[in-house]
Scaffold this active site. Structure first.
Site, PDB file in Angstrom:
ATOM      1  N   ASP A  12      -7.231  -9.055   3.853  1.00 59.57           N
ATOM      2  CA  ASP A  12      -7.772 -10.397   4.082  1.00 59.57           C
ATOM      3  C   ASP A  12      -7.209 -10.890   5.418  1.00 59.57           C
ATOM      4  O   ASP A  12      -6.582 -10.114   6.165  1.00 59.57           O
ATOM      5  CB  ASP A  12      -7.488 -11.339   2.898  1.00 59.57           C
ATOM      6  CG  ASP A  12      -6.040 -11.794   2.827  1.00 59.57           C
ATOM      7  OD1 ASP A  12      -5.198 -11.297   3.621  1.00 59.57           O
ATOM      8  OD2 ASP A  12      -5.725 -12.638   1.971  1.00 59.57           O
ATOM      9  N   CYS A  69      -2.708  -8.041   2.022  1.00 63.07           N
ATOM     10  CA  CYS A  69      -2.970  -9.483   2.071  1.00 63.07           C
ATOM     11  C   CYS A  69      -1.633 -10.160   2.362  1.00 63.07           C
ATOM     12  O   CYS A  69      -0.723  -9.507   2.889  1.00 63.07           O
ATOM     13  CB  CYS A  69      -3.647  -9.985   0.791  1.00 63.07           C
ATOM     14  SG  CYS A  69      -2.638  -9.990  -0.702  1.00 63.07           S
ATOM     15  N   THR A  71       0.719 -11.412   0.260  1.00 69.86           N
ATOM     16  CA  THR A  71       1.785 -10.899  -0.617  1.00 69.86           C
ATOM     17  C   THR A  71       1.513  -9.498  -1.160  1.00 69.86           C
ATOM     18  O   THR A  71       2.418  -8.883  -1.726  1.00 69.86           O
ATOM     19  CB  THR A  71       1.920 -11.816  -1.853  1.00 69.86           C
ATOM     20  OG1 THR A  71       0.632 -11.827  -2.516  1.00 69.86           O
ATOM     21  CG2 THR A  71       2.325 -13.233  -1.460  1.00 69.86           C
ATOM     22  N   GLY A  74      -2.611 -10.675  -4.592  1.00 74.91           N
ATOM     23  CA  GLY A  74      -4.021 -11.019  -4.838  1.00 74.91           C
ATOM     24  C   GLY A  74      -4.914  -9.794  -4.768  1.00 74.91           C
ATOM     25  O   GLY A  74      -5.761  -9.573  -5.650  1.00 74.91           O
ATOM     26  N   HIS A 102       4.432   8.835 -11.021  1.00 75.09           N
ATOM     27  CA  HIS A 102       4.294   8.485 -12.439  1.00 75.09           C
ATOM     28  C   HIS A 102       2.973   7.810 -12.788  1.00 75.09           C
ATOM     29  O   HIS A 102       2.473   7.973 -13.890  1.00 75.09           O
ATOM     30  CB  HIS A 102       5.440   7.555 -12.864  1.00 75.09           C
ATOM     31  CG  HIS A 102       6.749   8.265 -13.026  1.00 75.09           C
ATOM     32  ND1 HIS A 102       7.825   7.714 -13.668  1.00 75.09           N
ATOM     33  CD2 HIS A 102       7.146   9.497 -12.608  1.00 75.09           C
ATOM     34  CE1 HIS A 102       8.836   8.574 -13.662  1.00 75.09           C
ATOM     35  NE2 HIS A 102       8.452   9.663 -13.016  1.00 75.09           N
ATOM     36  N   HIS A 138       3.131  11.652 -18.414  1.00 71.78           N
ATOM     37  CA  HIS A 138       2.454  10.759 -17.458  1.00 71.78           C
ATOM     38  C   HIS A 138       0.942  10.827 -17.642  1.00 71.78           C
ATOM     39  O   HIS A 138       0.249   9.805 -17.601  1.00 71.78           O
ATOM     40  CB  HIS A 138       2.835  11.131 -16.027  1.00 71.78           C
ATOM     41  CG  HIS A 138       4.309  11.044 -15.798  1.00 71.78           C
ATOM     42  ND1 HIS A 138       5.036   9.907 -16.071  1.00 71.78           N
ATOM     43  CD2 HIS A 138       5.201  11.961 -15.342  1.00 71.78           C
ATOM     44  CE1 HIS A 138       6.314  10.127 -15.798  1.00 71.78           C
ATOM     45  NE2 HIS A 138       6.428  11.362 -15.357  1.00 71.78           N
TER      46      HIS A 138
END
Ligand code: RB5
Length: 159
Positions: A12, A69, A71, A74, A102, A138
Site C-alpha cells: 500500500d 504496508c 505494519t 493489514g 513449519h 507439519h
C-alpha cells in the site's frame, strides 16, 4: 533452496518506497519480480493489491509473494482471507525462517513503519531461500488449516 526466481510483490502507500527499493535489489539478485501495485505513495486501500497478488498465487502463476504496508498486519489479515494463502508478518530472522520451515508460508508480510530497510532485505532473503520441512507433523497441521478453510475441520476427529 527456492529455485523459482519469479516472485510477486505488492504494497500500500505506506510500503511503496520500500517496495520500489526491494524490487531493485531483488532484480539485481536475479529475480524476476511482478509488481501488482500500488504504484505511488498516494493513499490506497490495501485489500486491492493484496487480492491481486493472492489470485496469482492461487492460480499457480507464483509460489512466493511479498507484501508491505505500514505494519505488515493489514496486508496479512487480508491475504489470509484467501484460500491456500499462508501469509506471515515477520520482523525477526527466526520467524522468517520458521514460517517457511513449519508453516510453509507462501506470503511474507512486512511493516515499512516498523522495520529498517536492511531488515526487510534480510527477512526477504531468508524467506526466499528457506524450504518447508517435509515432516509429518507439519504436513498434518497444514492439512488441518486447509480443513479450517474448507469448513471440513472435524473437532471430533481430533479429540
Ligand atoms: C496505512 O495508514 C496503514 O494503516 C497500513 O499501511 C497498514 O499498516 C495497515 O495495517
Amino acid at each position: 533452496m527456492n529455485e523459482n526466481k519469479n516472485i510477486i510483490i505488492g504494497c500500500d502507500h505506506a510500503g511503496y518506497e520500500y517496495k520500489c527499493r526491494l524490487i531493485t535489489r531483488l532484480e539485481l539478485l536475479g529475480y524476476s519480480v511482478t509488481d501488482v501495485g500500488t504504484y505511488s505513495s498516494e493513499s490506497c486501500d490495501y485489500p486491492i493489491p493484496v487480492h491481486a497478488l493472492c489470485k496469482k498465487i492461487q492460480n499457480g502463476e507464483f509460489n512466493r509473494g511479498i507484501l508491505i504496508c505500514g505494519t505488515g498486519i493489514g496486508v496479512s489479515i487480508a491475504a489470509n482471507k484467501h484460500k491456500g494463502i499462508r501469509a506471515a508478518v515477520c520482523s525477526d530472522d527466526f520467524s522468517a525462517e520458521m514460517t517457511r520451515k513449519h508453516n510453509d508460508a507462501n506470503v511474507l508480510c512486512m511493516g515499512a513503519r516498523v522495520l529498517e530497510f536492511t531488515k526487510v532485505c534480510e527477512l526477504t532473503d531468508i524467506f526466499l531461500k528457506t524450504e518447508a520441512l517435509d515432516e509429518d507433523r507439519h504436513l498434518r497441521r497444514l492439512r488441518m488449516i486447509s480443513e479450517l478453510e474448507d469448513g471440513t475441520f472435524d473437532d471430533k476427529k481430533y479429540e
